[in-house]
Design a protein around this motif. Structure first.
Motif, PDB file in Angstrom:
ATOM      1  N   CYS A 199       7.563  11.247  -4.703  1.00 48.73           N
ATOM      2  CA  CYS A 199       7.097  10.011  -5.315  1.00 48.73           C
ATOM      3  C   CYS A 199       7.451  10.050  -6.782  1.00 48.73           C
ATOM      4  O   CYS A 199       6.907  10.855  -7.536  1.00 48.73           O
ATOM      5  N   SER A 200       8.384   9.202  -7.186  1.00 42.01           N
ATOM      6  CA  SER A 200       8.797   9.264  -8.580  1.00 42.01           C
ATOM      7  C   SER A 200       7.799   8.541  -9.479  1.00 42.01           C
ATOM      8  O   SER A 200       7.618   8.910 -10.631  1.00 42.01           O
ATOM      9  N   CYS A 201       7.118   7.526  -8.945  1.00 40.05           N
ATOM     10  CA  CYS A 201       6.162   6.806  -9.802  1.00 40.05           C
ATOM     11  C   CYS A 201       5.058   7.734 -10.295  1.00 40.05           C
ATOM     12  O   CYS A 201       4.653   7.692 -11.440  1.00 40.05           O
ATOM     13  N   GLY A 244       2.673   7.341  -3.487  1.00 40.53           N
ATOM     14  CA  GLY A 244       2.736   6.090  -2.748  1.00 40.53           C
ATOM     15  C   GLY A 244       1.874   4.982  -3.323  1.00 40.53           C
ATOM     16  O   GLY A 244       1.877   3.872  -2.824  1.00 40.53           O
ATOM     17  N   THR A 245       1.135   5.277  -4.391  1.00 38.30           N
ATOM     18  CA  THR A 245       0.250   4.244  -4.927  1.00 38.30           C
ATOM     19  C   THR A 245       0.913   3.448  -6.047  1.00 38.30           C
ATOM     20  O   THR A 245       0.302   2.574  -6.629  1.00 38.30           O
ATOM     21  N   GLY A 246       2.172   3.791  -6.378  1.00 40.93           N
ATOM     22  CA  GLY A 246       2.888   3.009  -7.397  1.00 40.93           C
ATOM     23  C   GLY A 246       3.655   1.896  -6.721  1.00 40.93           C
ATOM     24  O   GLY A 246       3.068   0.973  -6.171  1.00 40.93           O
ATOM     25  N   CYS A 247       4.984   2.015  -6.709  1.00 45.78           N
ATOM     26  CA  CYS A 247       5.798   0.951  -6.132  1.00 45.78           C
ATOM     27  C   CYS A 247       5.735   0.971  -4.606  1.00 45.78           C
ATOM     28  O   CYS A 247       6.129   0.021  -3.952  1.00 45.78           O
ATOM     29  N   GLY A 248       5.253   2.060  -4.034  1.00 47.01           N
ATOM     30  CA  GLY A 248       5.129   2.137  -2.586  1.00 47.01           C
ATOM     31  C   GLY A 248       6.414   2.531  -1.881  1.00 47.01           C
ATOM     32  O   GLY A 248       6.447   2.717  -0.674  1.00 47.01           O
ATOM     33  N   GLY A 249       7.478   2.685  -2.650  1.00 43.80           N
ATOM     34  CA  GLY A 249       8.786   2.934  -2.060  1.00 43.80           C
ATOM     35  C   GLY A 249       8.898   4.265  -1.326  1.00 43.80           C
ATOM     36  O   GLY A 249       9.765   4.448  -0.488  1.00 43.80           O
ATOM     37  N   CYS A 250       7.998   5.197  -1.634  1.00 39.51           N
ATOM     38  CA  CYS A 250       8.132   6.531  -1.066  1.00 39.51           C
ATOM     39  C   CYS A 250       7.285   6.715   0.185  1.00 39.51           C
ATOM     40  O   CYS A 250       7.252   7.805   0.752  1.00 39.51           O
TER      41      CYS A 250
HETATM   42  S1  FES Z   1       7.895   6.253  -5.621  1.00 37.74           S
HETATM   43 FE1  FES Z   1       5.927   6.688  -4.850  1.00 37.74          FE
HETATM   44  S2  FES Z   1       4.884   4.922  -5.355  1.00 37.74           S
HETATM   45 FE2  FES Z   1       6.777   4.524  -6.309  1.00 37.74          FE
END
Ligand code: FES
Ligand code: SRM
Ligand SMILES: Cc1cc2nc3c(=O)[nH]c(=O)nc-3n(C[C@H](O)[C@H](O)[C@H](O)COP(=O)(O)OP(=O)(O)OC[C@H]3O[C@@H](n4cnc5c(N)ncnc54)[C@H](O)[C@@H]3O)c2cc1C
Ligand code: SF4
Lengths: 109, 848
Positions: free
Chosen positions: B424-426, B455-461
């Protein structure tokens, strides 16, 4: 307190593991017959969360050997033998003595 | 020792992160924190800003609450801008005249949208996209506009274009550069993105420099371009890049970069050691980071430095993966292949409109970058390979080549990733962090999210997090427990197999042989539903009665006051005038509240138990059947009016909807199932939001599967095209029964399909190609259910024995005296608690 027993219905009316509601004085009383053992329980029919007269229409369940009825409104569980709410132990609803006598279900009021 | 005072200027995403990290630090107690925000609210999730247009509210976007700050002693002043710094006296002043002293000052002022200096850019419908207030302005402007232009074809510009499209405008994107997303994409990627976006109806104009915004002829404005052409529009949204908000630093002599940005060192200190700058306003190593993750790292570094730690900021990766206007786009590392000697591998699929490019070091060993358009499924594998500098497999191209049948596929799954790989990069969560948390007992994605923040940022991961979880659980030998409840050590699918193969017809025998205890409100209705799907016996048979939820016992939906609703079936939404009159008479006679449902039929509310049989007798006599609004079963098949009346109609959608509704009515299913049939692609029946959607074309029916409205809307997937009636029904039969056999309890088809290994393609294989060889038996099972259908209400009113249960009291004819109603708009509704207690004086009389 069980000074007078009031007869409410014929025992044959009770389908195992379901409930019915009886009028006892001003009270709405839910009466359940447990499948297998045939034990009877009587508790208030009013779900305190929804303030509606519905508990006799809930499903009977068991957790760790304790029998309960799950309110058909929002599924809070009430223990059949003492009326304690398993999801919020600060809440307890009324219970009533119940017996079968001469094939009649009776509640003590 | 007195507390140190920290003043944080700006309460955006990064300012809040700083505060949240500091108050949760073991030394957090030693600090007094004050924060100022120019905006009228505390920090909110700017990354998810566009969700505002799909229904998220300011509250949903909020990252914190006033209570949270209060409880932790953080003071905050909203709507007040910091306008002065006195570095010698160590104080700041605000627009409203507040003066606040500090020991450490943290500038987290973010950035502002750059509006190119074009004459006419300050007119009313010329807007930007950064704050909730900006969105409110956009919505207001869109209401008075038909055409909208976004200036800027970068990430944000395309996101803004999507927002305008959703607001119903004709949308154009005007870009100065020769291609879209010039920063992240190479030429081929940019041009594929353009093709895809234009197919969605957004018009793209590249290489255009706007010179003037004049009055328009057909629209409000006319944009005049340097090449002599022009474009008319009613509103203009500038999204031409961001500029660091460094005003304070400029005015009060902190070092500023040549092109703006507050210069910071690796500890995030500015040229004044007591002043820090973090987030988008900060310039590190001559770079501004326009993403939230690097800002969060800076926040952590600043906290560490202030509390005596030694973290330092070492730059950040700017790779991105996004879905823009429904098009998947990914860019990793050196996307342009600028590294000397680098080698490229390109995969381009014209038919499916997918483009992927890998940029690899001269020795073919290390991944330097990648570009993906149309399919970013490899992003999660590629990014960690690049970030950790792992060695590539011998043929790097296998990483982007599609997996064909029979091959294992060249990709490297999550298993191959080292623990240091960032998942998760966010929130900066690595694979190692996740594993640690899994080993500590977090065995669901939800728990992992709550514990690690992944997963709580952009959700992309999210998908990657799920993969790491499954992979780890498998390694630990933990079987993912999907037992239905404590009374059966089986999943729903396993129980269904047991019921079918061993021919169980009641709950007690099943419990005795395969379960333990007494059963509960979870397993009982679930087993009842499976028995019904398999054997289709009358649900109120004595042995099934104790298993049913109240809705099924009394064949109506229980309302909040314990009364029930009455919903007769109106297949396809069709009803005769006589039918309507009967319904009207019944509703009037029993004083039932009447409304049209979202499922194209009439619902009557407020019937008491003892009234239900008489009401249904009248309905059945008039030819109505139960609508199963109470069952986990087929609900409605919505229809549009179709070719019989509509001038656009291709086929008779009403007849098809009625056919489907009558075919599948009553069958109990893992969850409710909804269908719809539209007569043409205008889709007036909204079929693509249904579990089964059917849309007529000039060549037959298109079948869409696994859509969902409700809590988590999902568009249905196109499953097969141009079907004749017979094939359409065959596919739906198979699909529906396969779902019945294999889904979890209360799992809609959408979630079921997403969890099927192989997803839609697998489903096609099973249903169209009969991969499992079960299609015959699925069809037979379906036919048995269809053949044994009977209306539950008809059967019930014919049985005096059954009707005994329909009474409020077993020992009295009285109704429920606990009920109370008030009248509203000419009908009655349940009284509120206050009304019942007589506390509020109802505007309307209590009625009985
Ligand atoms: S990469 Fe995990 S929430 Fe954005
Ligand atoms: C009556 C109605 C609202 C209305 O007045 O229009 C309604 C009412 C209820 N809905 Fe609904 N839904 C109604 C249409 C819808 C629709 C629209 C549609 O079907 O086109 C949706 C979104 C579409 C979808 O489901 O995909 C909808 C999504 C839900 C959901 C969320 C499902 C989900 O997957 O997220 C629930 C909750 C659930 O089922 O767990 C729900 C649950 C309910 C329940 C059963 C809640 C409850 O347990 O009391 C409501 C009781 C119905 C009653 O008392 O008769 N209702 N509900 C609609 C009845 C349609 C019908 O004729 O049968
Ligand atoms: C539509 C949109 C989509 C985005 N999508 C993504 C994405 O997908 N992924 C990603 O990583 N990033 C994305 N971003 C960028 C991300 O939102 C920013 O990187 C992040 O918000 C930066 O946080 P910040 O705290 O530095 O600045 P901000 O969140 O802008 O906060 C700064 C705050 O300081 C206030 N302020 C400024 N000056 C003063 C002053 N003098 N006194 C008081 N208050 C002041 C401002 O009003 C503002 O509230 C997106 C941005 C937008 C607008
Ligand atoms: S979907 Fe097509 S056929 Fe049906 S009503 Fe709408 S326009 Fe007419």
């Amino acid at each position: 307190m069980s000074d007078s027993w009031i007869s409410v219905c014929d025992e044959s009316v009770l389908v195992p593991d379901t409930g019915i509601c009886a009028k006892v004085g001003e009270d709405h009383v839910a009466i359940f017959k447990v499948a297998g053992s045939g034990d009877l329980f009587a508790i208030s029919n009013i779900c305190p969360f929804g303030n509606a007269s519905v508990l006799s229409r809930g499903l009977i369940g068991e957790v760790d050997g304790q029998l309960y009825v799950a309110s058909p409104l929002l599924k809070q569980r009430f223990r059949l033998n003492d009326g304690v709410c398993l999801d919020d132990e600060s809440i307890t609803i009324a219970t009533y003595p119940v017996r079968v006598s001469d094939g009649q279900v009776e509640i003590a009021a | 020792m007195s507390k140190q005072k920290i003043v944080v200027v700006g309460n955006g995403m990064v300012g809040h992160k700083f505060i949240d990290t500091l108050v949760n630090d073991p030394q957090g107690e030693q600090f007094d924190i004050v924060t100022f925000s120019e905006e009228p609210r505390l920090a909110y999730d700017r990354v998810q800003l566009s969700a505002y247009f799909s229904g998220s509210t300011a509250d949903d976007l909020a990252m914190t609450t006033p209570q949270y700050y209060d409880e932790r002693g953080v003071r905050f002043l909203l709507n007040d801008k910091v306008t002065g710094i006195d570095k010698a006296a160590k104080t700041i002043t605000t627009e409203k005249g507040e003066v606040e002293s500090y020991d450490k000052l943290v500038l987290a002022t973010g950035s502002y949208p750059f509006v190119p200096p074009i004459p006419g850019n300050d007119q009313p419908h010329c807007l930007v996209y950064r704050t909730i207030e900006d969105l409110e302005a956009m919505t207001a402007s869109a209401k008075q506009s038909r055409v909208g232009v976004v200036v800027g074809g970068g990430l944000l510009g395309l996101e803004a274009a999507n927002a305008l499209k959703n607001l119903g405008l004709e949308v154009h994107v005007v870009e100065f550069a020769p291609r879209l997303m010039a920063v992240q994409l190479d030429e081929a990627g940019g041009s594929l993105l353009r093709t895809k976006i234009e197919e969605l109806g957004v018009q793209v104009h590249t290489g255009k420099a706007t010179q003037n915004i004049a009055d328009g002829e057909d629209c409000r404005y006319r944009m005049e371009f340097a090449d002599g052409t022009h474009l008319e529009t009613d509103m203009i949204l500038f999204s031409a890049g961001i500029r660091p908000q460094d005003e304070l630093a400029r005015q009060f002599d902190l070092t500023i970069g040549e092109r703006g940005g507050i210069v910071i060192n690796n500890e995030c200190q500015t040229s004044d050691p007591d002043i820090y700058a973090i987030g988008e306003c900060a310039l590190w190593n001559n770079r501004i980071f326009g993403l939230v993750a690097p800002g969060y790292s800076m926040a952590k570094v600043a906290v560490s430095h202030i509390t005596g730690g030694d973290d330092s900021f070492e730059g950040a990766d700017m790779s991105t993966k996004l879905k823009l206007l429904g098009v998947e786009v990914g860019s990793i590392g050196d996307a342009h292949g600028n590294t000397p000697g680098s080698i490229s591998y390109v995969y381009s699929n014209g038919a499916e409109q997918v483009y992927k490019r890998l940029i690899v070091s001269a020795d073919n060993k290390k991944l330097l970058g990648a570009v993906m358009v149309g399919d970013t499924s490899d992003y999660g594998t590629l990014l960690p390979i690049m970030l950790t500098g792992m060695d590539l497999p011998a043929n790097p191209e296998t990483l982007i080549l599609p997996v064909t049948d029979g091959e294992a596929g060249g990709g490297m799954g999550v298993e191959a990733l080292p623990d240091a790989a960032q998942i998760c990069s966010c929130l900066d969560v690595t694979k190692g962090d996740l594993i640690e948390s899994i080993q500590a007992g977090n065995h669901t994605v939800a728990d992992l999210k709550a514990c690690t923040g992944a997963g709580t940022g952009c959700g992309g991961c999210a998908a990657m997090v799920g993969q790491v979880l499954n992979c780890e659980l498998e390694k630990m030998g933990v079987e993912v427990n999907n037992n239905i409840c404590g009374h059966f050590d089986y999943s729903r699918q396993e129980l269904f197999d047991i019921i079918r193969s061993k021919k169980y017809t009641n709950f007690q025998d099943l419990l005795k042989d395969h379960g333990h205890g007494h059963g509960c409100e979870i397993c009982k209705p679930a087993v009842a539903s499976m028995l019904a799907t398999q054997w289709n016996e009358y649900v109120l048979k004595d042995e099934h009665l104790p298993l049913q939820d109240t809705n099924d016992v009394f064949l109506g939906n229980m309302q909040k006051d314990g009364t029930y609703s009455v919903v007769p079936r109106m297949a396809g939404g069709e009803v005769t005038p006589e039918g309507l009159i009967v319904i009207g008479e019944i509703a009037r006679d029993y004083n039932l509240y009447t409304k049209l449902t979202g499922g194209q039929r009439v619902d009557m509310f407020g019937a008491q138990l003892h009234e239900l049989p008489a009401i249904w007798k009248r309905l059945v006599d008039a030819g109505f059947e139960t609508g199963h609004a109470y069952g986990k079963s087929l609900r409605t098949v919505k229809s549009c009016v179709g070719s019989t009346w509509c001038r656009y109609g291709m086929l008779d959608s009403v007849s098809m909807a009625i056919l489907l509704e009558m075919r599948y009515k009553g069958m109990r299913t893992p969850h409710k199932v909804k269908m719809a049939v539209s007569g043409c692609t205008r889709e007036c029946a909204e079929a693509q939001s249904k579990d089964v959607g059917v849309i007529a074309t000039d060549k037959g029916w298109n079948l869409y599967l696994c859509g969902n409205g409700g809590m988590r809307p999902r568009h249905a997937d196109l499953f097969a095209t141009d079907l004749d009636d017979e094939t359409l029904i065959k596919y739906i039969d198979r699909f529906y029964m396969f779902y019945n056999h294999t889904a979890d309890r209360l799992q809609r088809t959408s979630v079921w399909m997403e969890n099927l290994e192989g997803g839609l393609d697998y489903l096609k294989d099973v249903i169209i190609n009969d991969k499992l060889g079960i299609c015959d038996s699925l069809e037979q099972d379906m036919l048995r259910v269809i053949d044994t259908y009977e209306c539950e209400w008809k059967k019930t009113i014919e049985s005096p024995e059954r009707l005994k249960r329909f009474a409020h009291f077993i020992n009295s004819e009285d109704g429920d005296n606990n009920l109370a109603y008030v009248e509203e708009r000419g009908q009655r509704r349940p009284a509120t608690e206050a009304e019942k207690r007589g506390q509020a004086i109802p505007a309307i009389e209590l009625v009985d």
